[in-house]
Motif scaffolding. Sequence first.
Motif, short mmCIF file in Angstrom:
data_model
loop_
_atom_site.label_atom_id
_atom_site.label_comp_id
_atom_site.label_asym_id
_atom_site.label_seq_id
_atom_site.Cartn_x
_atom_site.Cartn_y
_atom_site.Cartn_z
N PHE A 205 76.56 33.29 46.47
CA PHE A 205 76.43 31.94 45.91
C PHE A 205 76.57 30.93 47.03
O PHE A 205 77.15 31.22 48.07
N SER A 206 76.00 29.80 46.80
CA SER A 206 75.91 28.81 47.86
C SER A 206 76.28 27.46 47.30
O SER A 206 75.84 27.09 46.22
N SER A 207 77.13 26.74 48.00
CA SER A 207 77.50 25.42 47.50
C SER A 207 76.50 24.39 47.97
O SER A 207 75.77 24.63 48.91
N LEU B 34 86.91 30.37 44.98
CA LEU B 34 86.71 29.47 46.11
C LEU B 34 85.97 28.21 45.66
O LEU B 34 85.13 28.26 44.76
N GLN B 36 83.64 26.86 47.10
CA GLN B 36 82.19 26.99 47.28
C GLN B 36 81.49 27.36 45.99
O GLN B 36 80.30 27.08 45.82
N GLN B 37 82.22 28.03 45.07
CA GLN B 37 81.63 28.39 43.78
C GLN B 37 81.62 27.20 42.83
O GLN B 37 81.02 27.29 41.76
N ASP B 39 81.28 23.68 43.66
CA ASP B 39 81.02 22.46 44.41
C ASP B 39 80.10 21.48 43.69
O ASP B 39 80.03 20.32 44.07
N THR B 167 79.19 27.80 53.67
CA THR B 167 78.91 27.42 52.28
C THR B 167 78.40 28.60 51.45
O THR B 167 78.35 28.50 50.23
#
Lengths: 207, 389
Positions: A205-207, B34, B36-37, B39, B167
């Motif tokens: 997964f990527s933010s 996290l 990042q999950q 955002d 990221t």
Amino acid sequence: MRPLLVSGPDSTLRNVYTLAKQAFPGRRVEMLFIPSADYYRFDLTGLKDFDPQEWDICVAVNEFYINDVRRALHDAVAILGYQCASVISPRADVDPSAVIGANAVIYGGCVVGANVLIGHHCVLRGNVVLSEDVVLGDYVSLEANVAIREGATVGSFTTICANSSVARISRIGQYCYLNHQRQYSGTIVDMTFYSPNFQHPIQVFSS
Amino acid sequence: MIEPVLPPECYSGVKWYDLECKEIFGKLWLLVGLRQQLDTHDSFITRQFNGVSVLVQNIQGELRAFRNVCAHRGMPIQTEPFGVRKLVCPYHGWGYREDGSLRGIANAAIYGICDARKASIRLHSYPLEIIGDFVFVNLASEPLAITEQYSPDMIAVLTAVSASFGTEVSFSHFTCDYNWKLNFENVLDWNHVQFVHPQSLGPLLADKSSPASYIKRPSSLLFGQGALLAGVQTNGAIDLNVPVALQDLSIIGRKELPYAPSWFSGLMEAPCDQGAFLNCKLFPNANFVSVHGEQFYLEQFVPVSPDRIDYHSWVFTSRLKKDVPVQPQLLWWLHHSEKRVIDEDAVLLTALHASLKSASCVGVMGDHEGQLVAMGQWYLQRLSEGGNQ
């Protein structure tokens, strides 16, 4: 027809070279091993004997790092001015309406159906069957005996392991590695890895 | 020599497990995942703790934790482990606001619920804390402060190291058939590495002379002289003669390693701790590892029964340079290497768990195993207090 240079850093090179000799019996075909370190650092000095103005090139690299090493080598030779050529086995059955991108490698026994779109730098191993209206992105690897049914799409940089199938109208994302022998269906999101080492898919997964 | 304190039955007994659920997992801060999950607006994580489905969702930039149960029929509002989706029940379309109150009901007229009743409907919310990129929840209605659970040094390390996280994160989970404590004890037990991981993790951590190509003294942006974490105490010894505090159970370990750049090192912007193996053992059930500040591993051992855990595993890297594309192949290569180490442990821990079921006592422990004993002492104290209530 311009002479064809088959080049690559691994033993896929010999397979593709043999295939190219079958595909182009009257064409001059040469093979060049490209040494590499850490997969990504290529020694391209051997290419100096093959003028890009005279030679076409087929970049032969396995699916390592979900086809990214193939991408890296292609990018490196493209900068030098080479034009990429596809190698299609004379024993593959390709419908005339299918569109196949540059630098594709299609082995014997493959069946490519009507209105299929295959992107650049794809590899179809032996006996792959693409039914009508299938769409493959760039840098897709389909291992032996993969069957993709009508209307399914497969995103760029995706690899599907041998003896698997994709149900009709399925949507397989980019950068996926489907490494369980099974039927895949529905939607699989980008960057999903079905690995025999993991109970559930690994997902990036990527933010 | 130290005498072990935990009886074998605490690794498999249902009574012990029920007490753990109440006194440990029902009261301590638990890692959820996290940042990042989480955002983007409507991004969410769901987790199962103590049989309760917990939902953490980003709503307009704020992270909120709820019981993942619709106030209507009890349907989970989010059904995937993570994703991006509005806070709306998939069953009958009941939607909720950021504070858990009812936003609206699809086909509201057919329900006949008065406005006053609607105003009282809300999701059960849970306390949530964020340290760096690490997100924690607490199932207690009046939770302890997270600073009681994690020391200022631990919080400083987690915060500082998070600043360099990339990221993209590779995530998976899987079940293992042993008690959660065995996995946390295994994390504390550094002496097993050379025997269980002789070809995987072992060579990385072995004391060896560096090949000439290695950089002998790479600079650490975190622990170097005058750096942000220069004053943080690592590898602290534990005193078993005084009562063990909760904070003492979470430990920062750091070991210098010879460093040589990997093929992917050049892709990264500024790895924070080159030349070191950094390890934050986060009681009760998480473990964070940094290898050279380039590769990061986060793992969590979530009990689902006395005999089984749901093992959550995250792998990620230091932030990539601008214009470097996403590298899922790198993350998966690292994740498979990590899984090999996990599997090497899991085979033995499964056997150990089975063996302890028929054992009358745990054997003898060494002086170097004080951290395991400290954990055992605290555990017995906490559960006996809870059992007497």
